[in-house]
Design a protein around this motif. Structure first.
Motif, PDB file in Angstrom:
ATOM      1  N   ARG A  13       0.828  -1.217   0.000  1.00 42.26           N
ATOM      2  CA  ARG A  13       0.000   0.000   0.000  1.00 42.26           C
ATOM      3  C   ARG A  13       0.854   1.256   0.000  1.00 42.26           C
ATOM      4  N   LEU A  14       1.980   1.222   0.716  1.00 45.20           N
ATOM      5  CA  LEU A  14       2.891   2.361   0.731  1.00 45.20           C
ATOM      6  C   LEU A  14       3.452   2.625  -0.664  1.00 45.20           C
ATOM      7  N   ILE A  15       3.843   1.570  -1.359  1.00 47.92           N
ATOM      8  CA  ILE A  15       4.353   1.737  -2.723  1.00 47.92           C
ATOM      9  C   ILE A  15       3.251   2.252  -3.639  1.00 47.92           C
ATOM     10  N   GLU A  16       2.046   1.734  -3.491  1.00 46.50           N
ATOM     11  CA  GLU A  16       0.924   2.205  -4.321  1.00 46.50           C
ATOM     12  C   GLU A  16       0.591   3.669  -4.034  1.00 46.50           C
ATOM     13  N   MET A  17       0.624   4.076  -2.768  1.00 44.70           N
ATOM     14  CA  MET A  17       0.378   5.479  -2.427  1.00 44.70           C
ATOM     15  C   MET A  17       1.496   6.376  -2.965  1.00 44.70           C
ATOM     16  N   PHE A  18       2.736   5.887  -2.953  1.00 40.76           N
ATOM     17  CA  PHE A  18       3.853   6.649  -3.494  1.00 40.76           C
ATOM     18  C   PHE A  18       3.692   6.835  -5.001  1.00 40.76           C
ATOM     19  N   ARG A  19       3.275   5.793  -5.704  1.00 41.06           N
ATOM     20  CA  ARG A  19       3.017   5.906  -7.145  1.00 41.06           C
ATOM     21  C   ARG A  19       1.906   6.913  -7.423  1.00 41.06           C
ATOM     22  N   HIS A  20       0.858   6.850  -6.625  1.00 38.28           N
ATOM     23  CA  HIS A  20      -0.254   7.794  -6.784  1.00 38.28           C
ATOM     24  C   HIS A  20       0.227   9.223  -6.533  1.00 38.28           C
ATOM     25  N   TYR A  21       1.057   9.407  -5.511  1.00 41.05           N
ATOM     26  CA  TYR A  21       1.607  10.727  -5.200  1.00 41.05           C
ATOM     27  C   TYR A  21       2.458  11.250  -6.356  1.00 41.05           C
ATOM     28  N   ILE A  22       3.309  10.417  -6.922  1.00 39.13           N
ATOM     29  CA  ILE A  22       4.139  10.816  -8.063  1.00 39.13           C
ATOM     30  C   ILE A  22       3.252  11.185  -9.251  1.00 39.13           C
ATOM     31  N   GLY A  23       2.210  10.415  -9.492  1.00 37.12           N
ATOM     32  CA  GLY A  23       1.275  10.733 -10.582  1.00 37.12           C
ATOM     33  C   GLY A  23       0.596  12.078 -10.366  1.00 37.12           C
ATOM     34  N   LEU A  24       0.177  12.353  -9.132  1.00 38.87           N
ATOM     35  CA  LEU A  24      -0.460  13.640  -8.837  1.00 38.87           C
ATOM     36  C   LEU A  24       0.524  14.794  -9.001  1.00 38.87           C
ATOM     37  N   GLN A  25       1.767  14.600  -8.572  1.00 37.33           N
ATOM     38  CA  GLN A  25       2.775  15.650  -8.739  1.00 37.33           C
ATOM     39  C   GLN A  25       3.044  15.915 -10.215  1.00 37.33           C
ATOM     40  N   ASN A  26       3.079  14.864 -11.021  1.00 35.14           N
ATOM     41  CA  ASN A  26       3.283  15.013 -12.451  1.00 35.14           C
ATOM     42  C   ASN A  26       2.130  15.786 -13.082  1.00 35.14           C
ATOM     43  N   GLU A  27       0.904  15.454 -12.699  1.00 32.48           N
ATOM     44  CA  GLU A  27      -0.263  16.160 -13.235  1.00 32.48           C
ATOM     45  C   GLU A  27      -0.284  17.616 -12.771  1.00 32.48           C
ATOM     46  N   TYR A  28       0.091  17.863 -11.524  1.00 33.30           N
ATOM     47  CA  TYR A  28       0.158  19.225 -11.017  1.00 33.30           C
ATOM     48  C   TYR A  28       1.183  20.042 -11.798  1.00 33.30           C
TER      49      TYR A  28
END
Length: 116
Positions: A13-28
């Motif tokens: 879950r930590l790795i999945e949340m980190f991937r989601h965070y990176i995706g959000l930062q990229n979109e931002y």
């Protein structure tokens, strides 16, 4: 210690949340770049339209000034005076281009691109 299923699930879950965070930062980052490009294009478009209107107004005012001076000093002299005024304005703009044009433009663009 990491062998039980609970720890593996937490790490997953930590790795999945980190991937989601990176995706959000990229979109931002993409949205931020798009916003700045749109603001830059809007500023250039507004400047272009205002510049066009000012040029048209100056043309009409120049003809009006030349025709107003024409009966007093002659039409060729009046048009030469108007041309001389434009030459003086051009020379002033050329001499002070860094302080009047380049520095404010650089400040506008860096302020637009560097704001948070």
């Amino acid at each position: 210690m990491f062998s039980n299923d609970r720890n593996i699930g937490i790490v997953g879950r930590l790795i999945e949340m980190f991937r989601h965070y990176i995706g959000l930062q990229n979109e931002y980052l993409r949205l931020d770049v798009i916003e700045k490009v749109v603001r830059l294009i809007t500023g250039l478009l507004i400047f272009s339209v205002l510049f066009l209107f000012i040029v048209i107004i100056l043309i009409y005012l120049s003809f009006a000034a030349a025709y107003a001076m024409g009966p007093h000093i002659g039409y060729p002299g009046a048009f030469c005076i108007v041309a001389a005024v434009y030459i003086i304005i051009f020379l002033l703009l050329f001499l002070f281009r860094k302080t009047w044009i380049e520095k404010p433009l650089i400040r506008f663009i860096t302020g637009l691109l560097m704001e948070k």
